[in-house]
Scaffold this motif. Structure first.
Motif, PDB file in Angstrom:
ATOM      1  N   MET A 260       6.594 -72.604  29.197  1.00  0.00           N
ATOM      2  CA  MET A 260       5.164 -72.791  29.409  1.00  0.00           C
ATOM      3  C   MET A 260       4.556 -73.729  28.375  1.00  0.00           C
ATOM      4  N   ARG A 261       5.403 -74.552  27.766  1.00  0.00           N
ATOM      5  CA  ARG A 261       4.942 -75.619  26.874  1.00  0.00           C
ATOM      6  C   ARG A 261       5.159 -76.962  27.545  1.00  0.00           C
ATOM      7  N   PRO A 262       4.316 -77.959  27.258  1.00  0.00           N
ATOM      8  CA  PRO A 262       4.505 -79.290  27.858  1.00  0.00           C
ATOM      9  C   PRO A 262       5.825 -79.915  27.412  1.00  0.00           C
ATOM     10  N   MET A 263       6.399 -80.757  28.269  1.00  0.00           N
ATOM     11  CA  MET A 263       7.670 -81.411  27.964  1.00  0.00           C
ATOM     12  C   MET A 263       7.553 -82.334  26.752  1.00  0.00           C
ATOM     13  N   SER A 264       6.404 -83.001  26.638  1.00  0.00           N
ATOM     14  CA  SER A 264       6.215 -83.917  25.519  1.00  0.00           C
ATOM     15  C   SER A 264       6.017 -83.132  24.232  1.00  0.00           C
ATOM     16  N   GLY A 265       6.547 -83.665  23.149  1.00  0.00           N
ATOM     17  CA  GLY A 265       6.373 -83.033  21.847  1.00  0.00           C
ATOM     18  C   GLY A 265       7.263 -81.840  21.601  1.00  0.00           C
ATOM     19  N   ARG A 266       8.268 -81.638  22.455  1.00  0.00           N
ATOM     20  CA  ARG A 266       9.182 -80.511  22.259  1.00  0.00           C
ATOM     21  C   ARG A 266      10.154 -80.793  21.112  1.00  0.00           C
ATOM     22  N   SER A 267      10.574 -79.730  20.447  1.00  0.00           N
ATOM     23  CA  SER A 267      11.585 -79.831  19.397  1.00  0.00           C
ATOM     24  C   SER A 267      12.897 -79.266  19.929  1.00  0.00           C
ATOM     25  N   PRO A 268      13.932 -80.112  20.111  1.00  0.00           N
ATOM     26  CA  PRO A 268      15.213 -79.604  20.620  1.00  0.00           C
ATOM     27  C   PRO A 268      15.789 -78.478  19.767  1.00  0.00           C
ATOM     28  N   SER A 269      15.589 -78.551  18.457  1.00  0.00           N
ATOM     29  CA  SER A 269      16.134 -77.520  17.574  1.00  0.00           C
ATOM     30  C   SER A 269      15.502 -76.162  17.854  1.00  0.00           C
ATOM     31  N   TRP A 270      14.172 -76.152  17.993  1.00  0.00           N
ATOM     32  CA  TRP A 270      13.491 -74.896  18.286  1.00  0.00           C
ATOM     33  C   TRP A 270      13.877 -74.363  19.658  1.00  0.00           C
ATOM     34  N   ASP A 271      13.983 -75.264  20.640  1.00  0.00           N
ATOM     35  CA  ASP A 271      14.359 -74.839  21.995  1.00  0.00           C
ATOM     36  C   ASP A 271      15.742 -74.205  21.996  1.00  0.00           C
ATOM     37  N   LYS A 272      16.660 -74.794  21.252  1.00  0.00           N
ATOM     38  CA  LYS A 272      18.018 -74.244  21.198  1.00  0.00           C
ATOM     39  C   LYS A 272      18.039 -72.881  20.516  1.00  0.00           C
ATOM     40  N   MET A 273      17.262 -72.741  19.442  1.00  0.00           N
ATOM     41  CA  MET A 273      17.242 -71.468  18.720  1.00  0.00           C
ATOM     42  C   MET A 273      16.653 -70.353  19.585  1.00  0.00           C
ATOM     43  N   VAL A 274      15.533 -70.641  20.252  1.00  0.00           N
ATOM     44  CA  VAL A 274      14.893 -69.614  21.085  1.00  0.00           C
ATOM     45  C   VAL A 274      15.759 -69.304  22.300  1.00  0.00           C
ATOM     46  N   SER A 275      16.373 -70.341  22.892  1.00  0.00           N
ATOM     47  CA  SER A 275      17.259 -70.114  24.039  1.00  0.00           C
ATOM     48  C   SER A 275      18.452 -69.256  23.644  1.00  0.00           C
ATOM     49  N   ALA A 276      19.003 -69.513  22.467  1.00  0.00           N
ATOM     50  CA  ALA A 276      20.130 -68.710  21.991  1.00  0.00           C
ATOM     51  C   ALA A 276      19.713 -67.256  21.807  1.00  0.00           C
ATOM     52  N   PHE A 277      18.460 -67.042  21.404  1.00  0.00           N
ATOM     53  CA  PHE A 277      17.978 -65.671  21.199  1.00  0.00           C
ATOM     54  C   PHE A 277      18.007 -64.876  22.497  1.00  0.00           C
ATOM     55  N   TYR A 278      17.441 -65.460  23.585  1.00  0.00           N
ATOM     56  CA  TYR A 278      17.331 -64.632  24.784  1.00  0.00           C
ATOM     57  C   TYR A 278      18.449 -64.847  25.792  1.00  0.00           C
ATOM     58  N   THR A 279      19.382 -65.771  25.516  1.00  0.00           N
ATOM     59  CA  THR A 279      20.557 -65.864  26.389  1.00  0.00           C
ATOM     60  C   THR A 279      21.799 -65.234  25.761  1.00  0.00           C
ATOM     61  N   ILE A 280      21.777 -65.018  24.449  1.00  0.00           N
ATOM     62  CA  ILE A 280      22.943 -64.448  23.764  1.00  0.00           C
ATOM     63  C   ILE A 280      22.592 -63.132  23.076  1.00  0.00           C
ATOM     64  N   LEU A 281      21.521 -63.148  22.274  1.00  0.00           N
ATOM     65  CA  LEU A 281      21.186 -61.960  21.476  1.00  0.00           C
ATOM     66  C   LEU A 281      20.547 -60.857  22.316  1.00  0.00           C
ATOM     67  N   THR A 282      19.591 -61.226  23.184  1.00  0.00           N
ATOM     68  CA  THR A 282      18.914 -60.211  23.996  1.00  0.00           C
ATOM     69  C   THR A 282      19.867 -59.440  24.907  1.00  0.00           C
ATOM     70  N   PRO A 283      20.819 -60.100  25.598  1.00  0.00           N
ATOM     71  CA  PRO A 283      21.773 -59.324  26.409  1.00  0.00           C
ATOM     72  C   PRO A 283      22.606 -58.332  25.597  1.00  0.00           C
ATOM     73  N   MET A 284      22.793 -58.610  24.297  1.00  0.00           N
ATOM     74  CA  MET A 284      23.494 -57.645  23.459  1.00  0.00           C
ATOM     75  C   MET A 284      22.574 -56.479  23.081  1.00  0.00           C
ATOM     76  N   LEU A 285      21.299 -56.774  22.813  1.00  0.00           N
ATOM     77  CA  LEU A 285      20.377 -55.745  22.347  1.00  0.00           C
ATOM     78  C   LEU A 285      19.969 -54.778  23.449  1.00  0.00           C
ATOM     79  N   ASN A 286      19.861 -55.272  24.683  1.00  0.00           N
ATOM     80  CA  ASN A 286      19.372 -54.418  25.774  1.00  0.00           C
ATOM     81  C   ASN A 286      20.167 -53.128  25.943  1.00  0.00           C
ATOM     82  N   PRO A 287      21.507 -53.194  26.104  1.00  0.00           N
ATOM     83  CA  PRO A 287      22.238 -51.924  26.260  1.00  0.00           C
ATOM     84  C   PRO A 287      22.182 -51.056  25.018  1.00  0.00           C
TER      85      PRO A 287
END
Length: 315
Positions: A260-287
């Motif tokens: 829900m952020r505009p494409m312009s002005g995005r930081s690839p580093s932040w996107d990768k960190m947040v994506s890693a959180f909810y695609t890798i860490l969250t699936p571990m935390l849920n169970p």
């Protein structure tokens, strides 16, 4: 250059998040450990709920579907990332990229609706306990689950079809560890403003609409809990709802940050960190969140372990 001339003759390049430094090798080992816990934990939750007849209720059926979605989600991104790191080949084919986008977007949308269904289940169970079997029937539960999968899949098909129809005449290097739509769209030399609006509308439907249901459900739940005369009843209700709210907060917060952020002005580093959180860490935390804070799941697990020990002893 036409999109067809590029993508059918060459692959995209996933830059990933790790290099071969000792520290990043350690981080990859940590990711593998998290992946293992997520894979085993979610598989165990699905099997446990399937095998124990006392867990054959709408609440645990919804929970088993959440674990199944998390299991597929973590398997969509991590294995490819690890293979690319170990083989030192960062390429991904057009078909592989499309497959990742489809599963990733579909599961993202499906989980959004499923979490809303779980909030409704808690609302009915706490606010209308006597009418729960009618208001949360097996038929309605199956309908909500199937609708979550179908709506998520429709969103996945739309985004794959549109994202891979653009002309990619710039660098083929995707600044991510998997094929994510925002990272891929930045490589396009086609005007993507219309597509960005479509993504935003999809996010409103797939994220904000379920969030509104969750907020409405838990507002009623909290009001009902505060009126309960039994302290034990309040504690049990809060324990059940807090587990779900923890998952909702982690999942929706990260998803809204990415989509829900505009494409312009995005930081690839932040996107990768947040994506890693909810695609890798969250699936571990849920169970872990649901099993450690739920007596019924813990009881079913200990019962299964006891049966396994008895069978081993008898053998």
């Amino acid at each position: 250059m036409a999109w067809e001339n590029l993508t059918f003759n060459s692959d995209f390049i996933l830059l990933g998040i790790f290099n071969h430094s000792p520290f990043h090798t350690f981080l990859l080992t940590l990711v593998l450990a998290i992946f293992t816990v997520a894979f085993v934990g979610n598989t165990a939750m699905v099997l446990l709920i399937y095998l124990d007849s006392k867990l054959h209720t709408p609440m645990y059926f919804l929970l088993s579907q959440l674990s199944l979605m998390d299991l597929i989600l973590v398997c969509t991104t991590v294995p490819k990332m690890v293979v690319n790191f170990l083989s030192d080949r960062k390429s991904i084919s057009l078909a592989g990229c499309g497959t990742q986008i489809f599963f990733y977007v579909s599961l993202l949308g499906a989980e959004c609706f499923l979490l809303a269904a779980m909030a409704y289940d808690r609302y009915v169970a706490i606010c209308y306990p006597l009418r729960y079997p009618v208001l949360m029937s097996q038929k309605l539960c199956a309908l909500m689950v199937s609708s979550s999968w179908i709506l998520g899949s429709i969103d996945g098909v739309i985004e794959v079809a549109v994202a891979l129809s653009f002309s990619y005449c710039r660098s083929r290097e995707i600044a991510h560890f998997f094929c994510d739509v925002p990272a891929l769209v930045t490589l396009s030399c086609t005007d993507t403003k219309t597509f960005e609006r479509v993504i935003f509308i999809c996010c409103v439907i797939m994220l904000l609409f379920p969030v509104a249901i969750i907020i409405g459900s838990y507002t009623r739940v909290i009001l009902t809990i505060t009126r309960m005369g039994s302290g034990e009843g309040r504690h049990k209700a809060f324990a059940t709802c807090s587990s779900h709210l923890m998952v909702v907060g982690m999942y929706y917060g990260a998803a809204m940050f990415i989509y829900m952020r505009p494409m312009s002005g995005r930081s690839p580093s932040w996107d990768k960190m947040v994506s890693a959180f909810y695609t890798i860490l969250t699936p571990m935390l849920n169970p872990l969140i649901y099993s450690l804070r739920n007596r019924e799941v813990s009881r079913a697990f200990m019962k299964l372990v006891g049966k396994a020990k008895s069978a081993e002893y008898m053998a």
